[in-house]
Enzyme design. Structure first.
Site, PDB file in Angstrom:
ATOM      1  CE  LYS A  29      -1.795   2.517   3.285  1.00  0.00           C
ATOM      2  NZ  LYS A  29      -1.710   3.893   2.694  1.00  0.00           N
ATOM      3  N   GLY A  65       6.800   4.814   8.498  1.00  0.00           N
ATOM      4  CA  GLY A  65       5.991   6.016   8.730  1.00  0.00           C
ATOM      5  C   GLY A  65       6.259   6.560  10.111  1.00  0.00           C
ATOM      6  CB  SER A  66       4.363   8.906  12.169  1.00  0.00           C
ATOM      7  OG  SER A  66       3.110   8.226  12.227  1.00  0.00           O
ATOM      8  N   GLY A  78       2.981   3.733  13.611  1.00  0.00           N
ATOM      9  CA  GLY A  78       3.657   2.445  13.785  1.00  0.00           C
ATOM     10  C   GLY A  78       3.116   1.676  14.966  1.00  0.00           C
ATOM     11  CD  GLU A  87      12.561   3.701   8.294  1.00  0.00           C
ATOM     12  OE1 GLU A  87      12.217   4.036   7.154  1.00  0.00           O
ATOM     13  OE2 GLU A  87      12.803   4.516   9.211  1.00  0.00           O
TER      14      GLU A  87
HETATM   15  O1  TXE Z   1       2.770   9.390   8.275  1.00  0.00           O
HETATM   16  P1  TXE Z   1       1.848   8.200   8.701  1.00  0.00           P
HETATM   17  P2  TXE Z   1       2.337  10.733   7.559  1.00  0.00           P
HETATM   18  C1  TXE Z   1       6.653  10.903  10.034  1.00  0.00           C
HETATM   19  C2  TXE Z   1       7.000  12.360   9.907  1.00  0.00           C
HETATM   20  C3  TXE Z   1       5.750  12.908   9.292  1.00  0.00           C
HETATM   21  C4  TXE Z   1       4.703  12.116  10.062  1.00  0.00           C
HETATM   22  C5  TXE Z   1       3.357  12.168   9.422  1.00  0.00           C
HETATM   23  O2  TXE Z   1       7.216  12.901  11.192  1.00  0.00           O
HETATM   24  O3  TXE Z   1       5.605  14.287   9.560  1.00  0.00           O
HETATM   25  O4  TXE Z   1       5.212  10.807  10.065  1.00  0.00           O
HETATM   26  O5  TXE Z   1       3.472  11.692   8.072  1.00  0.00           O
HETATM   27  C6  TXE Z   1      -0.525   4.753   6.635  1.00  0.00           C
HETATM   28  N1  TXE Z   1      -2.843   1.838  10.160  1.00  0.00           N
HETATM   29  N2  TXE Z   1       7.135  10.158   8.893  1.00  0.00           N
HETATM   30  O6  TXE Z   1       1.014  11.248   8.071  1.00  0.00           O
HETATM   31  O7  TXE Z   1       0.539   8.610   9.262  1.00  0.00           O
HETATM   32  C7  TXE Z   1      -0.642   5.936   5.719  1.00  0.00           C
HETATM   33  O8  TXE Z   1      -1.728   5.769   4.819  1.00  0.00           O
HETATM   34  C8  TXE Z   1      -2.079   1.481   9.108  1.00  0.00           C
HETATM   35  C9  TXE Z   1       8.455   9.558   8.956  1.00  0.00           C
HETATM   36  O9  TXE Z   1       2.450  10.469   6.106  1.00  0.00           O
HETATM   37  O10 TXE Z   1       2.725   7.374   9.534  1.00  0.00           O
HETATM   38  C10 TXE Z   1       0.698   5.901   5.012  1.00  0.00           C
HETATM   39  O11 TXE Z   1       0.688   4.951   3.969  1.00  0.00           O
HETATM   40  N3  TXE Z   1      -1.544   2.372   8.246  1.00  0.00           N
HETATM   41  C11 TXE Z   1       8.555   8.465   7.922  1.00  0.00           C
HETATM   42  C12 TXE Z   1       1.659   5.438   6.107  1.00  0.00           C
HETATM   43  O12 TXE Z   1       0.840   4.803   7.080  1.00  0.00           O
HETATM   44  C13 TXE Z   1      -1.785   3.685   8.470  1.00  0.00           C
HETATM   45  C14 TXE Z   1       8.157   8.955   6.566  1.00  0.00           C
HETATM   46  C15 TXE Z   1       2.460   6.549   6.769  1.00  0.00           C
HETATM   47  O13 TXE Z   1       1.533   7.448   7.296  1.00  0.00           O
HETATM   48  C16 TXE Z   1      -2.574   4.136   9.541  1.00  0.00           C
HETATM   49  C17 TXE Z   1       6.817   9.490   6.637  1.00  0.00           C
HETATM   50  C18 TXE Z   1      -3.114   3.142  10.410  1.00  0.00           C
HETATM   51  N4  TXE Z   1      -3.872   3.478  11.467  1.00  0.00           N
HETATM   52  C19 TXE Z   1       6.338  10.103   7.797  1.00  0.00           C
HETATM   53  N5  TXE Z   1      -2.616   5.507   9.492  1.00  0.00           N
HETATM   54  C20 TXE Z   1       9.934   7.857   7.772  1.00  0.00           C
HETATM   55  N6  TXE Z   1      10.323   7.025   8.728  1.00  0.00           N
HETATM   56  O14 TXE Z   1      10.595   8.118   6.777  1.00  0.00           O
HETATM   57  C21 TXE Z   1      -1.883   5.883   8.426  1.00  0.00           C
HETATM   58  N7  TXE Z   1      -1.376   4.805   7.807  1.00  0.00           N
END
Ligand code: TXE
Length: 487
Positions: free
Chosen positions: A180, A232-233, A237, A255
């Site tokens: 996804k 992601g965040s 996570g 990660e």
């Molecule tokens: O991340 P999210 P976002 C951090 C960075 C950024 C913050 C928000 O601080 O400002 O996260 O970014 C999916 N169950 N990083 O909002 O919410 C979502 O659809 C399962 C660091 O983009 O973590 C997306 O595909 N999945 C990071 C993914 O999770 C869910 C890079 C990331 O979204 C979900 C990006 C749920 N409940 C953001 N909610 C890095 N490590 O590089 C959302 N998603």
């Protein structure tokens, strides 16, 4: 050159592009121009995820995948890598118009993704088991077996490489996969469906879905998925890990974010340190998990270093706002308005918690551009000092001794990456050993290599991607004992 690689907004399930069964769609806007790219991107709901899982489960057991030689899996992966490479510029363009990172950067990311498939293709027929002597009467064997249906959830900052880091090792190990993309940058990865087919992967081996957190949760909690890998965040996570445990205890790799330190010692090559603490940090406008967003400078060189760092940040900001599709553009906007507002709120609180050295404002009237920003000497519990900002906002603080630098660098809940600048190899080894971090880079920003494991300690994640460890995450060891006293 006419585009020969078309934009896709549909889900790619069981070897076909299909609309979501709910018909739900959402839109993608170019953050550099605020123009609508498309409002037809499909949102995968429960019925679509079930269809993808069924296709992956069927493919996993099918002779066309489970029954072929590992070397034949490798051939498909190598063909796929060549196809990505041949269309890298067009695939990258879909990323740039969706999340803003300049075409030059996203094209590099696309080529890196191709290399990740080549690297793991090399592992496919080299997954060795173990055998231990029967000197105690028991012949002992360890086999490494694929998990089955695996899933990955990507973030938006470098979708193509996040896709490769998750899917390539899983396929090399013989699994099938559902990936996804982030809702902020679906187009590059979705366009890979046609190449997956052309590479010869049987239907259902690799499935591509889109949607927001609700779609992600459907994957994390699905009872027929054996493994979830998330980027992601930290907050999200945790939700993924909870859903993975509460459903069927699927294996889970996380990660997450970082608040990585860069330590500049007085004996550093200053020009080199300035380059990496400016352009290195500002890559993707600071939207990189391993970005060194806290720079610690030894007091004896601090005034001059910080003044020069300001000049670098200001120079980098001059290029912001240019056409992100132009080959010379190196810095783009934030990924969307949500991220822009999030980073600007950190900047506003930073103005109360630290002294603003440069930046701290939007650039231009359109697009989500924020000027490269430096805050100096925030209080040790300041929001901008403790939390991941994920934008072009750096913090600088000074230190006197090596011990103080290590204490400051380690004073964080994160532990993804750390960088240090020195010309003393003994200091580099001593400080690397003392830093609480999954990766340490000496005299450069951290750029992951597919050969070495990447991931965080503390709250920056669980598990590793890349390298042999990245492969082993997609295998289960099976121990077989044979009683040699019988028969
Ligand atoms: O991340 P999210 P976002 C951090 C960075 C950024 C913050 C928000 O601080 O400002 O996260 O970014 C999916 N169950 N990083 O909002 O919410 C979502 O659809 C399962 C660091 O983009 O973590 C997306 O595909 N999945 C990071 C993914 O999770 C869910 C890079 C990331 O979204 C979900 C990006 C749920 N409940 C953001 N909610 C890095 N490590 O590089 C959302 N998603």
């Amino acid at each position: 050159m006419a585009a020969t690689h078309s934009m896709q907004t549909q889900l790619f399930i069981n070897g076909q592009y299909v609309d979501s069964k709910s018909g739900e769609t959402w839109k993608v806007t170019n953050p550099a121009t605020d123009e609508l790219i498309t409002d037809k991107v499909q949102t995968a709901g429960e019925a679509d995820i079930d269809a993808a899982v069924d296709a992956a489960a069927k493919a996993f057991k099918d002779a066309s995948w489970r029954g072929i030689k590992a070397a034949d899996r490798a051939k498909m992966m190598l063909k796929f890598a060549d196809l990505i490479e041949a269309k890298a510029g067009e695939i990258a363009r879909f990323e740039t118009i969706a999340m803003g990172a300049p075409l030059s950067v996203q094209t590099f990311v696309a080529h890196s993704a191709a290399d990740v498939f080549r690297y793991y293709a090399g592992w496919a027929d080299k997954i060795a088991g173990e055998q231990y002597p029967d000197d105690d009467g028991t012949y002992k064997i360890v086999r490494y077996e694929p998990l089955g249906v695996c899933a990955g959830i990507g973030a938006w900052n470098a979708s193509l490489i996040l896709f490769a880091w998750k899917v390539a090792p899983a396929l090399a190990a013989g699994n099938t996969f559902i990936f996804k993309t982030s809702e902020k940058s679906p187009l590059g990865v979705l366009s890979l469906g046609s190449l997956i087919k052309e590479a010869g992967f049987p239907p259902g081996v690799v499935n591509l879905v889109t949607g927001d957190g609700k779609t992600g949760q459907l994957l994390a909690q699905h009872m027929k998925i054996q493994k979830i890998s998330f980027t992601g965040s930290g907050a999200t996570g945790r939700k993924v890990a909870d859903a993975a445990n509460k459903s069927n205890m699927k294996r889970c790799t996380l990660e997450l974010g970082g608040k990585s330190p860069a330590i500049v010692f007085e004996d550093a090559d200053i020009e080199n340190a300035l380059n990496y603490c400016s352009q290195g940090f500002l890559l993707l406008s600071g939207q990189v998990c391993a970005a060194a967003s806290r720079t610690y400078v030894q007091k004896s060189i601090a005034d001059k270093f910080i003044a020069q760092l300001k000049e670098r940040f200001d120079a980098a900001g001059q290029g912001m706002g240019a056409d992100t599709l132009a080959p010379t553009t190196m810095l783009g906007p934030l990924a969307d308005k949500i991220q822009f507002d999030r980073v600007m709120s950190y900047i506003e609180s930073g103005k109360k918690e630290a002294s603003l050295v440069t930046g701290g404002k939007r650039i231009g009237e359109k697009g989500q551009f924020i000027a490269p920003t430096i805050f100096k000497d925030p209080s040790e519990n300041a929001k901008i000092y403790k939390e991941e900002i994920f934008g072009p906002v750096g913090i600088v603080k000074t230190f006197e001794t090596e011990e103080e630098a290590i204490r400051l660098a380690n004073d964080t809940t994160y532990g993804l990456s750390a960088t240090l600048y020195t010309q003393s190899v003994t200091r580099a080894l001593r400080v690397s050993a003392a830093l609480e971090s999954g990766t340490v880079s000496v005299n450069s920003s951290h750029s992951p290599s597919v050969q070495t494991p990447f991931g965080g300690v503390k709250q920056s994640g669980i598990g590793r991607e890349c390298g042999k460890q990245g492969l082993m995450n997609y295998l289960e060891p099976k121990t077989i004992h044979i009683n040699m006293k019988v028969g």
